[in-house]
Enzyme design. Sequence first.
Site, PDB file in Angstrom:
ATOM      1  N   HIS A   1       3.104   4.509  -0.449  1.00 41.09           N
ATOM      2  CA  HIS A   1       2.778   5.985  -0.698  1.00 41.09           C
ATOM      3  C   HIS A   1       4.353   6.618  -0.782  1.00 41.09           C
ATOM      4  O   HIS A   1       5.209   6.087  -0.638  1.00 41.09           O
ATOM      5  CB  HIS A   1       2.013   6.470   0.425  1.00 41.09           C
ATOM      6  CG  HIS A   1       2.509   6.180   1.855  1.00 41.09           C
ATOM      7  ND1 HIS A   1       3.594   6.644   2.340  1.00 41.09           N
ATOM      8  CD2 HIS A   1       1.749   5.263   2.667  1.00 41.09           C
ATOM      9  CE1 HIS A   1       3.795   6.048   3.613  1.00 41.09           C
ATOM     10  NE2 HIS A   1       2.835   5.222   4.014  1.00 41.09           N
ATOM     11  N   ALA A   2       4.290   8.101  -0.625  1.00 43.64           N
ATOM     12  CA  ALA A   2       5.357   8.977  -0.743  1.00 43.64           C
ATOM     13  C   ALA A   2       6.391   8.622   0.340  1.00 43.64           C
ATOM     14  O   ALA A   2       7.441   8.987   0.158  1.00 43.64           O
ATOM     15  CB  ALA A   2       4.867  10.328  -0.922  1.00 43.64           C
ATOM     16  N   GLY A   3       5.810   8.216   1.426  1.00 39.78           N
ATOM     17  CA  GLY A   3       6.875   8.044   2.592  1.00 39.78           C
ATOM     18  C   GLY A   3       7.804   6.860   2.313  1.00 39.78           C
ATOM     19  O   GLY A   3       8.845   6.897   2.342  1.00 39.78           O
ATOM     20  N   HIS A   4       7.048   5.845   1.758  1.00 37.58           N
ATOM     21  CA  HIS A   4       7.889   4.580   1.084  1.00 37.58           C
ATOM     22  C   HIS A   4       8.713   5.148   0.199  1.00 37.58           C
ATOM     23  O   HIS A   4       9.966   4.440   0.066  1.00 37.58           O
ATOM     24  CB  HIS A   4       6.897   3.529   0.708  1.00 37.58           C
ATOM     25  CG  HIS A   4       6.011   2.872   1.660  1.00 37.58           C
ATOM     26  ND1 HIS A   4       4.638   2.970   1.572  1.00 37.58           N
ATOM     27  CD2 HIS A   4       6.046   2.221   2.762  1.00 37.58           C
ATOM     28  CE1 HIS A   4       3.829   2.546   2.753  1.00 37.58           C
ATOM     29  NE2 HIS A   4       4.777   1.842   3.454  1.00 37.58           N
TER      30      HIS A   4
ATOM     31  N   ALA B   1       0.943  -1.199  -0.062  1.00 33.30           N
ATOM     32  CA  ALA B   1       0.077  -0.078   0.028  1.00 33.30           C
ATOM     33  C   ALA B   1       0.959   1.119   0.070  1.00 33.30           C
ATOM     34  O   ALA B   1       0.749   2.125   0.792  1.00 33.30           O
ATOM     35  CB  ALA B   1      -1.108   0.116   1.239  1.00 33.30           C
TER      36      ALA B   1
ATOM     37  N   ASP C   1       7.714   5.421  12.248  1.00 31.56           N
ATOM     38  CA  ASP C   1       7.436   4.104  13.218  1.00 31.56           C
ATOM     39  C   ASP C   1       8.787   4.343  14.066  1.00 31.56           C
ATOM     40  O   ASP C   1       9.483   3.389  14.049  1.00 31.56           O
ATOM     41  CB  ASP C   1       7.080   3.161  12.670  1.00 31.56           C
ATOM     42  CG  ASP C   1       6.039   2.913  11.490  1.00 31.56           C
ATOM     43  OD1 ASP C   1       4.723   2.949  12.147  1.00 31.56           O
ATOM     44  OD2 ASP C   1       6.178   3.451  10.346  1.00 31.56           O
TER      45      ASP C   1
ATOM     46  N   ARG D   1      -2.462   3.559   6.463  1.00 32.54           N
ATOM     47  CA  ARG D   1      -3.850   3.536   7.034  1.00 32.54           C
ATOM     48  C   ARG D   1      -4.625   4.865   7.111  1.00 32.54           C
ATOM     49  O   ARG D   1      -5.859   4.901   7.784  1.00 32.54           O
ATOM     50  CB  ARG D   1      -3.619   3.031   8.713  1.00 32.54           C
ATOM     51  CG  ARG D   1      -3.109   1.894   9.014  1.00 32.54           C
ATOM     52  CD  ARG D   1      -2.893   1.322  10.623  1.00 32.54           C
ATOM     53  NE  ARG D   1      -3.002  -0.160  10.602  1.00 32.54           N
ATOM     54  CZ  ARG D   1      -1.785  -0.639  11.042  1.00 32.54           C
ATOM     55  NH1 ARG D   1      -0.727  -0.131  11.159  1.00 32.54           N
ATOM     56  NH2 ARG D   1      -1.673  -1.844  11.126  1.00 32.54           N
TER      57      ARG D   1
ATOM     58  N   GLN E   1       2.547  -9.581  13.482  1.00 33.64           N
ATOM     59  CA  GLN E   1       2.734  -8.377  14.095  1.00 33.64           C
ATOM     60  C   GLN E   1       1.555  -7.538  14.416  1.00 33.64           C
ATOM     61  O   GLN E   1       1.133  -6.464  14.885  1.00 33.64           O
ATOM     62  CB  GLN E   1       3.666  -7.178  13.435  1.00 33.64           C
ATOM     63  CG  GLN E   1       3.393  -6.789  12.179  1.00 33.64           C
ATOM     64  CD  GLN E   1       4.405  -5.951  11.298  1.00 33.64           C
ATOM     65  OE1 GLN E   1       5.412  -6.879  11.057  1.00 33.64           O
ATOM     66  NE2 GLN E   1       4.211  -4.780  11.239  1.00 33.64           N
TER      67      GLN E   1
END
Length: 299
Positions: free
Chosen positions: A35-38, A33, A151, A188, A62
């Site tokens: 997004h720009a963070g990944h 899923a 995280d 999320r 997890q």
Amino acid sequence: MTLELTTVKSLRETVAAWRAGGELVALVPTMGALHAGHLELVKVAQMKAKRVIVSIFVNPTQFGPNEDFKSYPRTLERDLRLLCEAGVDAAWLPTLKEMYPQGFSTSVKAGSAGAGLDGDSRPGHFDGVATVVTKLLVQAMPDVALFGQKDYQQLCVIRQLVRDLNIPVFIVGVPTVREVDGLALSSRNQYLTVAEREVAPKLYDILKTLASKLVIPAQAGMTDEARVRDEGDSRLRGNDGLLKKAVDEILKAGFVKVDYLELRAEDTLAPLQSYVKPSRLLVAAWLGKTRLIDNITVE
Ligand code: AMP
């Protein structure tokens, strides 16, 4: 072209060929899923190593029994397109059976960095993370592995894990990528309703304001108790009041529950009594049915 690898054998052969050519290898573990963070992790990975592998695996161990494992967004086709466009060399896509074959029963227990915070709110979560990340690192044997500061407790757990188990990999923590309104990007966030999405950035606003007001012990290693006693400084006790007030503000903004809002040592995540400068402010709060986490450094 991005190679799509689904067996440990093919992953190892691919990495071995790169290694034979003297190329450095980076691993970016994700649950998909994307997004720009990944994609920011990918960009940093490409600066650190010639070859970049992105793993996509929604790791069941997890997730707690009442968490969103089943409904977690799975968008593999789109993810693979994004990885290809980003010039990622290989996507590591283990099946559940490849990762946890029949008879699998070993696990890695997260260290002290996993105590409290999400470790309390999500029992077993960091053991699941520690186990899967250990497996991913041993499977790919990268020179570098990249994780997001989004995280933050997970990043600390992994740094500690790699140190404690002598895993020869360099861990890089990448700053949180945010929407223009400050909301930390997260897979999320798709769960949020339109109304909730408007409220969501207030979490970061409140964190930023709180961070600017908190008082951190001036001397590294000095406990706040000692400082209060030695200097008669009541300001540190005021931190508790500021934290409580910020929890009230988060609830007033529309969040339904705050799992925690805590100040911890930035490197070890040790609780208040032993924190040193700089510290980290970490929060987890529920907006409707969505649990958002965020954190910020306190200079
Ligand atoms: P996930 O797919 O949510 O397990 O995340 C995979 C990796 O991407 C983890 O190291 C996350 O910390 C990182 N990540 C997720 N969201 C962000 C973000 N907004 N900024 C930077 N890194 C992120």
